[in-house]
Motif scaffolding. Structure first.
Motif, PDB file in Angstrom:
ATOM      1  N   ARG A   1       0.808  -1.216   0.000  1.00 25.90           N
ATOM      2  CA  ARG A   1       0.000   0.000   0.000  1.00 25.90           C
ATOM      3  C   ARG A   1       0.844   1.271   0.000  1.00 25.90           C
ATOM      4  NH1 ARG A   1      -4.701  -1.200   4.441  1.00 25.90           N
ATOM      5  NH2 ARG A   1      -3.515   0.436   5.476  1.00 25.90           N
ATOM      6  N   SER A   2       2.153   1.148  -0.030  1.00 28.37           N
ATOM      7  CA  SER A   2       3.014   2.329   0.025  1.00 28.37           C
ATOM      8  C   SER A   2       3.300   2.856  -1.385  1.00 28.37           C
ATOM      9  CB  SER A   2       4.308   1.999   0.774  1.00 28.37           C
ATOM     10  OG  SER A   2       4.976   0.913   0.167  1.00 28.37           O
ATOM     11  N   PHE A   3       4.168   3.857  -1.475  1.00 27.65           N
ATOM     12  CA  PHE A   3       4.344   4.605  -2.722  1.00 27.65           C
ATOM     13  C   PHE A   3       5.804   4.582  -3.183  1.00 27.65           C
ATOM     14  CE2 PHE A   3       0.885   6.557  -0.283  1.00 27.65           C
ATOM     15  CZ  PHE A   3      -0.158   6.451  -1.184  1.00 27.65           C
ATOM     16  N   ARG A   4       5.983   5.006  -4.441  1.00 16.84           N
ATOM     17  CA  ARG A   4       7.301   5.181  -5.015  1.00 16.84           C
ATOM     18  C   ARG A   4       7.506   6.649  -5.395  1.00 16.84           C
ATOM     19  NH1 ARG A   4       7.714  -0.317  -8.796  1.00 16.84           N
ATOM     20  NH2 ARG A   4       7.864  -1.788  -7.043  1.00 16.84           N
ATOM     21  N   ARG A   5       8.749   6.971  -5.753  1.00  9.40           N
ATOM     22  CA  ARG A   5       9.112   8.368  -6.013  1.00  9.40           C
ATOM     23  C   ARG A   5       8.203   9.068  -7.038  1.00  9.40           C
ATOM     24  NH1 ARG A   5      14.056  11.357  -5.473  1.00  9.40           N
ATOM     25  NH2 ARG A   5      14.994   9.471  -4.570  1.00  9.40           N
ATOM     26  N   PRO A   6       7.923   8.479  -8.226  1.00  9.13           N
ATOM     27  CA  PRO A   6       7.078   9.199  -9.186  1.00  9.13           C
ATOM     28  C   PRO A   6       5.694   9.535  -8.630  1.00  9.13           C
ATOM     29  CG  PRO A   6       8.218   7.390 -10.271  1.00  9.13           C
ATOM     30  CD  PRO A   6       8.434   7.213  -8.797  1.00  9.13           C
ATOM     31  N   GLU A   7       5.167   8.659  -7.785  1.00  9.26           N
ATOM     32  CA  GLU A   7       3.851   8.925  -7.189  1.00  9.26           C
ATOM     33  C   GLU A   7       3.932  10.097  -6.218  1.00  9.26           C
ATOM     34  OE1 GLU A   7       2.354   4.289  -7.408  1.00  9.26           O
ATOM     35  OE2 GLU A   7       3.791   4.942  -5.896  1.00  9.26           O
ATOM     36  N   TRP A   8       4.997  10.138  -5.420  1.00  8.95           N
ATOM     37  CA  TRP A   8       5.176  11.276  -4.515  1.00  8.95           C
ATOM     38  C   TRP A   8       5.377  12.571  -5.300  1.00  8.95           C
ATOM     39  CZ3 TRP A   8       3.469  11.511   0.092  1.00  8.95           C
ATOM     40  CH2 TRP A   8       3.470  10.401   0.932  1.00  8.95           C
ATOM     41  N   GLN A   9       6.106  12.491  -6.390  1.00  7.25           N
ATOM     42  CA  GLN A   9       6.298  13.689  -7.210  1.00  7.25           C
ATOM     43  C   GLN A   9       4.969  14.194  -7.740  1.00  7.25           C
ATOM     44  OE1 GLN A   9       9.149  11.963  -9.927  1.00  7.25           O
ATOM     45  NE2 GLN A   9      10.883  12.935  -8.902  1.00  7.25           N
ATOM     46  N   ARG A  10       4.099  13.275  -8.164  1.00  9.69           N
ATOM     47  CA  ARG A  10       2.776  13.670  -8.646  1.00  9.69           C
ATOM     48  C   ARG A  10       1.942  14.268  -7.514  1.00  9.69           C
ATOM     49  NH1 ARG A  10       0.837   9.052  -9.746  1.00  9.69           N
ATOM     50  NH2 ARG A  10      -0.856   8.885  -8.236  1.00  9.69           N
ATOM     51  N   PHE A  11       1.983  13.643  -6.342  1.00  3.43           N
ATOM     52  CA  PHE A  11       1.224  14.167  -5.205  1.00  3.43           C
ATOM     53  C   PHE A  11       1.688  15.583  -4.839  1.00  3.43           C
ATOM     54  CE2 PHE A  11       0.747   9.525  -3.647  1.00  3.43           C
ATOM     55  CZ  PHE A  11      -0.413   9.366  -4.381  1.00  3.43           C
ATOM     56  N   LEU A  12       3.000  15.788  -4.817  1.00  3.82           N
ATOM     57  CA  LEU A  12       3.533  17.110  -4.482  1.00  3.82           C
ATOM     58  C   LEU A  12       3.068  18.149  -5.499  1.00  3.82           C
ATOM     59  CD1 LEU A  12       7.148  16.047  -3.492  1.00  3.82           C
ATOM     60  CD2 LEU A  12       5.477  17.079  -1.946  1.00  3.82           C
ATOM     61  N   SER A  13       3.066  17.775  -6.780  1.00  4.78           N
ATOM     62  CA  SER A  13       2.617  18.695  -7.821  1.00  4.78           C
ATOM     63  C   SER A  13       1.136  19.021  -7.651  1.00  4.78           C
ATOM     64  CB  SER A  13       2.876  18.072  -9.196  1.00  4.78           C
ATOM     65  OG  SER A  13       2.378  18.893 -10.232  1.00  4.78           O
ATOM     66  N   GLU A  14       0.325  18.001  -7.385  1.00  4.51           N
ATOM     67  CA  GLU A  14      -1.108  18.224  -7.197  1.00  4.51           C
ATOM     68  C   GLU A  14      -1.381  19.085  -5.969  1.00  4.51           C
ATOM     69  OE1 GLU A  14      -2.886  14.386  -7.010  1.00  4.51           O
ATOM     70  OE2 GLU A  14      -2.508  13.906  -9.128  1.00  4.51           O
ATOM     71  N   ALA A  15      -0.524  18.970  -4.956  1.00  3.32           N
ATOM     72  CA  ALA A  15      -0.697  19.752  -3.727  1.00  3.32           C
ATOM     73  C   ALA A  15      -0.130  21.157  -3.848  1.00  3.32           C
ATOM     74  CB  ALA A  15      -0.032  19.030  -2.562  1.00  3.32           C
ATOM     75  N   GLY A  16       0.593  21.424  -4.938  1.00  7.17           N
ATOM     76  CA  GLY A  16       1.210  22.733  -5.100  1.00  7.17           C
ATOM     77  C   GLY A  16       2.404  22.952  -4.191  1.00  7.17           C
ATOM     78  N   VAL A  17       3.062  21.888  -3.804  1.00  4.67           N
ATOM     79  CA  VAL A  17       4.212  21.966  -2.896  1.00  4.67           C
ATOM     80  C   VAL A  17       5.495  21.995  -3.712  1.00  4.67           C
ATOM     81  CG1 VAL A  17       5.501  20.807  -1.056  1.00  4.67           C
ATOM     82  CG2 VAL A  17       2.997  20.766  -1.053  1.00  4.67           C
ATOM     83  N   THR A  18       6.328  22.966  -3.448  1.00  2.00           N
ATOM     84  CA  THR A  18       7.610  23.081  -4.141  1.00  2.00           C
ATOM     85  C   THR A  18       8.760  22.957  -3.151  1.00  2.00           C
ATOM     86  OG1 THR A  18       7.569  25.496  -3.901  1.00  2.00           O
ATOM     87  CG2 THR A  18       6.618  24.570  -5.920  1.00  2.00           C
ATOM     88  N   ASP A  19       9.933  22.674  -3.675  1.00  2.00           N
ATOM     89  CA  ASP A  19      11.177  22.637  -2.883  1.00  2.00           C
ATOM     90  C   ASP A  19      11.178  21.545  -1.824  1.00  2.00           C
ATOM     91  OD1 ASP A  19      12.143  24.865  -4.302  1.00  2.00           O
ATOM     92  OD2 ASP A  19      11.114  26.231  -2.935  1.00  2.00           O
TER      93      ASP A  19
END
Length: 247
Positions: free
Chosen positions: A210-228
């Motif tokens: 049920r955990s995640f990998r880097r590309p999924e976290w990158q997508r989540f960060l983009s959807e959340a508007g989180v940078t840096d």
């Protein structure tokens, strides 16, 4: 016979509704306490607390505190991760109040059973629904969550990231698992050989699925508007996402 979590495809994340953990449902206090204690011992062996102390070390180097810190741990469970943070901060003479938040009422009772004594650090245990708490709590300096996000539906991750980023005044850390069949099988073997609690032996492989990998976290960060934000392996098969704000 291998459990389903070890034979499923790891190419895609399995949602919690499709593969429940035994600890997701209602349990007795005795079962909750015994299971989380067993899991804490596995975290020691697997270096699962290293991401927490590593993050705090980087934070103290970049932002030496000038006043008492307030750190919130979301999904604190047995409290072992927050206690490790308390030990680290106390050793470095950092004054802090640490708040462990978990919706399971057994969590505060379990964490409170462990006697602790620190010179500079206070710990409190709060029973609350995480999403209710985060909407009403005063902004902390740092927000942490360990082994929490894989319990969430994928759609809940971007809002959680967005809340952490806009709420944590000085920085935040997610310390979670990296989805890997190798890690899942390794955990399953270790838990059996070391006679860990049966629930830990079942739920550990499920958690990896049920955990995640880097590309999924990158997508989540983009959807959340989180940078840096920084994404990296903080310990064996631990994928961590963190952000420390510039002073």
């Amino acid at each position: 016979m291998l459990p389903p979590a070890l034979t499923t495809s790891y190419a895609q994340r399995i949602e919690p509704s499709a593969m429940p953990e035994r600890m997701d449902g209602e349990t007795s206090f005795e079962l909750f306490d015994a299971t989380l204690k067993s899991l804490a011992s596995v975290n020691v062996v697997s270096l699962g607390y290293r991401p927490i102390t590593g993050f705090l070390a980087r934070y103290l180097k970049l932002r030496p505190p000038t006043e008492k810190l307030h750190i919130v741990d979301i999904g604190s469970g047995h409290g072992d991760g927050l206690r490790r943070a308390a030990e680290f901060l106390d050793k470095h003479g950092v004054a802090a109040t640490l708040s462990g938040v978990d919706m399971n009422p057994h969590a505060a009772a379990s964490a409170s059973k462990i006697e602790t004594q620190y010179t500079h650090v206070d710990i409190e245990w709060i029973t609350a629904d995480v999403f209710d708490y985060i909407e009403n709590a005063p902004p902390p300096d740092i927000v942490m969550s360990s082994l929490f996000c894989h319990h969430l539906d994928s759609d809940d991750i971007p809002p959680f990231l967005s809340w952490m980023d806009r709420t944590a005044k000085k920085g935040w850390l997610i310390n979670d698992l990296y989805r890997s069949r190798l890690a899942s099988c390794g955990f399953f073997a270790l838990a059996h050989l070391s006679l860990r609690h049966p629930v830990v032996r079942h739920d550990g492989p499920v958690s990896f699925a049920r955990s995640f990998r880097r590309p999924e976290w990158q997508r989540f960060l983009s959807e959340a508007g989180v940078t840096d934000a920084r994404i990296g392996m903080g310990a064996p098969f631990r994928l961590c996402i963190e952000k420390i704000r510039a002073p």
